[in-house]
Design a protein around this motif. Structure first.
Motif, PDB file in Angstrom:
ATOM      1  N   ASP A  90      18.727 -24.519  -3.358  1.00 36.48           N
ATOM      2  CA  ASP A  90      17.722 -25.465  -3.857  1.00 36.48           C
ATOM      3  C   ASP A  90      17.549 -25.212  -5.353  1.00 36.48           C
ATOM      4  N   SER A  91      18.176 -26.014  -6.185  1.00 39.72           N
ATOM      5  CA  SER A  91      18.295 -25.753  -7.620  1.00 39.72           C
ATOM      6  C   SER A  91      16.970 -25.376  -8.269  1.00 39.72           C
ATOM      7  N   ILE A  92      16.997 -24.285  -9.027  1.00 33.75           N
ATOM      8  CA  ILE A  92      15.848 -23.816  -9.794  1.00 33.75           C
ATOM      9  C   ILE A  92      15.936 -24.412 -11.202  1.00 33.75           C
ATOM     10  N   GLN A  93      14.809 -24.914 -11.700  1.00 37.02           N
ATOM     11  CA  GLN A  93      14.779 -25.429 -13.070  1.00 37.02           C
ATOM     12  C   GLN A  93      14.161 -24.421 -14.059  1.00 37.02           C
ATOM     13  N   ILE A  94      13.163 -23.643 -13.586  1.00 34.67           N
ATOM     14  CA  ILE A  94      12.446 -22.708 -14.449  1.00 34.67           C
ATOM     15  C   ILE A  94      12.374 -21.339 -13.784  1.00 34.67           C
ATOM     16  N   ILE A  95      12.687 -20.301 -14.546  1.00 31.27           N
ATOM     17  CA  ILE A  95      12.393 -18.930 -14.127  1.00 31.27           C
ATOM     18  C   ILE A  95      11.414 -18.359 -15.137  1.00 31.27           C
ATOM     19  N   GLU A  96      10.294 -17.859 -14.625  1.00 35.75           N
ATOM     20  CA  GLU A  96       9.255 -17.298 -15.490  1.00 35.75           C
ATOM     21  C   GLU A  96       9.049 -15.826 -15.186  1.00 35.75           C
ATOM     22  N   SER A  97       8.850 -15.046 -16.252  1.00 34.57           N
ATOM     23  CA  SER A  97       8.671 -13.604 -16.123  1.00 34.57           C
ATOM     24  C   SER A  97       7.666 -13.125 -17.158  1.00 34.57           C
ATOM     25  N   SER A  98       7.207 -11.884 -16.993  1.00 32.97           N
ATOM     26  CA  SER A  98       6.458 -11.224 -18.058  1.00 32.97           C
ATOM     27  C   SER A  98       7.446 -10.621 -19.046  1.00 32.97           C
ATOM     28  N   GLU A  99       6.961  -9.846 -19.988  1.00 29.58           N
ATOM     29  CA  GLU A  99       7.739  -9.483 -21.179  1.00 29.58           C
ATOM     30  C   GLU A  99       9.077  -8.784 -20.900  1.00 29.58           C
ATOM     31  N   LEU A 100       9.111  -7.811 -20.007  1.00 26.76           N
ATOM     32  CA  LEU A 100      10.342  -7.043 -19.792  1.00 26.76           C
ATOM     33  C   LEU A 100      11.259  -7.660 -18.743  1.00 26.76           C
ATOM     34  N   GLY A 101      10.777  -8.704 -18.063  1.00 30.68           N
ATOM     35  CA  GLY A 101      11.425  -9.149 -16.839  1.00 30.68           C
ATOM     36  C   GLY A 101      12.785  -9.798 -16.965  1.00 30.68           C
ATOM     37  N   LEU A 102      13.159 -10.263 -18.158  1.00 33.83           N
ATOM     38  CA  LEU A 102      14.435 -10.968 -18.318  1.00 33.83           C
ATOM     39  C   LEU A 102      15.528 -10.089 -18.923  1.00 33.83           C
ATOM     40  N   ALA A 103      15.246  -8.806 -19.089  1.00 35.14           N
ATOM     41  CA  ALA A 103      16.173  -7.931 -19.809  1.00 35.14           C
ATOM     42  C   ALA A 103      17.580  -7.964 -19.234  1.00 35.14           C
ATOM     43  N   PHE A 104      17.699  -7.883 -17.921  1.00 32.02           N
ATOM     44  CA  PHE A 104      19.019  -7.814 -17.295  1.00 32.02           C
ATOM     45  C   PHE A 104      19.234  -8.950 -16.292  1.00 32.02           C
ATOM     46  N   ILE A 105      18.543 -10.060 -16.536  1.00 30.79           N
ATOM     47  CA  ILE A 105      18.723 -11.237 -15.693  1.00 30.79           C
ATOM     48  C   ILE A 105      19.939 -12.023 -16.188  1.00 30.79           C
ATOM     49  N   LYS A 106      20.826 -12.317 -15.262  1.00 32.93           N
ATOM     50  CA  LYS A 106      22.035 -13.094 -15.574  1.00 32.93           C
ATOM     51  C   LYS A 106      21.658 -14.555 -15.693  1.00 32.93           C
ATOM     52  N   LYS A 107      21.867 -15.137 -16.871  1.00 33.85           N
ATOM     53  CA  LYS A 107      21.455 -16.516 -17.099  1.00 33.85           C
ATOM     54  C   LYS A 107      22.423 -17.486 -16.432  1.00 33.85           C
ATOM     55  N   ILE A 108      21.826 -18.503 -15.820  1.00 33.79           N
ATOM     56  CA  ILE A 108      22.579 -19.521 -15.089  1.00 33.79           C
ATOM     57  C   ILE A 108      22.395 -20.860 -15.784  1.00 33.79           C
ATOM     58  N   LYS A 109      23.482 -21.596 -15.935  1.00 33.28           N
ATOM     59  CA  LYS A 109      23.443 -22.897 -16.592  1.00 33.28           C
ATOM     60  C   LYS A 109      22.437 -23.815 -15.897  1.00 33.28           C
ATOM     61  N   ASN A 110      21.697 -24.565 -16.705  1.00 32.48           N
ATOM     62  CA  ASN A 110      20.705 -25.552 -16.257  1.00 32.48           C
ATOM     63  C   ASN A 110      19.388 -24.932 -15.768  1.00 32.48           C
ATOM     64  N   ILE A 111      19.266 -23.604 -15.841  1.00 30.66           N
ATOM     65  CA  ILE A 111      17.967 -22.971 -15.606  1.00 30.66           C
ATOM     66  C   ILE A 111      17.394 -22.575 -16.958  1.00 30.66           C
ATOM     67  N   LYS A 112      16.117 -22.871 -17.180  1.00 28.35           N
ATOM     68  CA  LYS A 112      15.435 -22.451 -18.399  1.00 28.35           C
ATOM     69  C   LYS A 112      14.581 -21.222 -18.084  1.00 28.35           C
ATOM     70  N   TYR A 113      14.561 -20.283 -19.003  1.00 22.49           N
ATOM     71  CA  TYR A 113      13.903 -18.995 -18.797  1.00 22.49           C
ATOM     72  C   TYR A 113      12.716 -18.865 -19.746  1.00 22.49           C
ATOM     73  N   ILE A 114      11.552 -18.541 -19.177  1.00 21.36           N
ATOM     74  CA  ILE A 114      10.307 -18.485 -19.949  1.00 21.36           C
ATOM     75  C   ILE A 114       9.653 -17.118 -19.769  1.00 21.36           C
TER      76      ILE A 114
END
Length: 386
Positions: A90-114
């Protein structure tokens, strides 16, 4: 739209959680009510995977790695795998995290990271009078670089964080933490005379030590005053308890009046309004906050609030009208503000009424959820370089 929050603090019965967990629960429920799909991914409190659907929110708690020295790697790997699995279903459009949460997250095309600025490692170094941990500092910088956009919960957190970290000229919005004013609302008739209530993690940066040091000054003027402390314990790097330290170094010298200071531990979110309702005054003398939830929650319940004059204190409280601001490092000043509330009950009641009106205007969840949704849509539709 499908939004995925990354947090291990989503409230779970029988386990303590912090302000981020409360915030995500409030946001997630409001988004679901708007017809938006919401998933929450985090590391579990217990050594196995769990999946729940609570009030329409899909919660994935992943087994915590126990590999010494590499637990961070395997925990992020598990989170990345779960994101990938959910996104394919089920396609994700937004991934939201606090400050440290995206450090090692693998970015996926068409998902925006906040990243929402709840107060990260760099932000709190000054308040806690400590140096920056190189490993955490590296993660936070890497996380900020991975983010496509930012949400600041106050002007103060944006400006203070900016001293240490770059937003890389990416979109940034100011949006207050929402308060569910249908949940936190006045409960008339439950107030106990001269009861002081503190809610929050029991640690140095929340100002609880200075509040305890203020208590004898209050007790001298109002012998029936009590201090009720609700919140989880904090532990030093050596594993020792902050509450145990307070009992030994702060409460023991107080003698008999220490009996009127009670540590209740963490309480479920569902019972928190009843604890606020019992207060004659709610006191939160934090050394540093990004915005905080407890002050506007108590204000929404028509309580006179004593809040810190540091950080974003003046963004939340108009001193003398919607609450009182105190110097959190000065126990006598904290005591004077509490005593004023006890001595001026009529004015304090009006202050509570003013506070409710302000919270309904500035923290109303119905208004703020629309601001969040609009920002999500703006970020989705912008051509942001990956």
């Amino acid at each position: 739209m499908h939004i995925c929050f990354l947090t291990s603090e989503y409230p779970k019965e029988g386990f303590p959680h912090g302000g981020i967990g409360s915030f995500v629960k409030t946001m997630a429920s409001a988004l679901v009510n708007k017809g938006i799909k919401v998933s929450v991914i985090g590391i579990n409190y217990i050594p196995n995977d769990e999946t729940q659907i609570v009030d329409g929110v899909n919660i994935y708690r992943l087994k915590r790695s126990t590999v010494k020295g590499l637990a961070w790697y395997f925990n992020f790997k598990a989170i990345n795998n779960k994101i990938d699995q959910i996104h394919r279903q089920d396609s994700i459009q937004i991934i939201e995290s606090s400050e440290l949460g995206l450090a090692f997250i693998k970015k996926i095309k068409n998902i925006k990271y906040i990243i929402r600025l709840h107060g990260g490692h760099h932000f709190f170094t000054e308040a806690e009078n400590r140096g920056i941990n190189q490993w955490k500092g590296f993660q936070e910088k890497k996380s900020f670089k991975n983010s496509d956009a930012f949400i600041a919960v106050s002007h103060y957190v944006k400006n203070h964080t900016e001293k240490y970290l770059s937003y890389h000229n990416k979109p940034l919005a100011y949006i207050n933490n929402p308060i569910d004013t249908d949940f936190f609302k006045p409960i008339i008739g439950n107030e106990s005379e001269n009861k002081i209530v503190f809610v929050g993690t029991v640690c140095e940066k929340k100002g609880i030590r200075q509040l305890i040091q203020a208590f004898p000054f209050v007790k001298k003027e109002f012998p029936n005053a009590t201090l009720e402390i609700y919140g989880r314990d904090w532990f030093f790097p050596d594993g020792s308890s902050y509450i145990a330290m307070l009992k030994e170094k702060e409460l023991k010298p107080l003698g008999i009046i220490a009996n009127d200071i009670c540590f209740h531990g963490a309480v479920p979110l569902t019972t928190l309004p009843s604890k606020y309702a019992e207060a004659a005054v709610c006191v939160f003398p934090s050394h540093m906050e990004t915005l905080g939830l407890v002050a506007p929650e108590a204000m929404a319940m028509q309580k006179p609030v004593v809040f810190t004059n540091k950080g974003p204190g003046s963004e939340i409280i108009l001193d003398g009208q919607t609450g009182l601001l105190c110097n959190p490092y000065n126990p006598k000043d904290i005591a004077e503000k509490i005593i004023w509330v006890f001595e001026h009950k009529s004015e304090a009641k009006q202050m509570g009424l003013n506070a409710v009106k302000y919270v309904l205007k500035a923290f109303d969840i119905k208004m703020l959820i629309q601001k969040n949704i609009q920002f999500y849509l703006d970020v989705i539709h912008q051509n942001i370089e990956k």
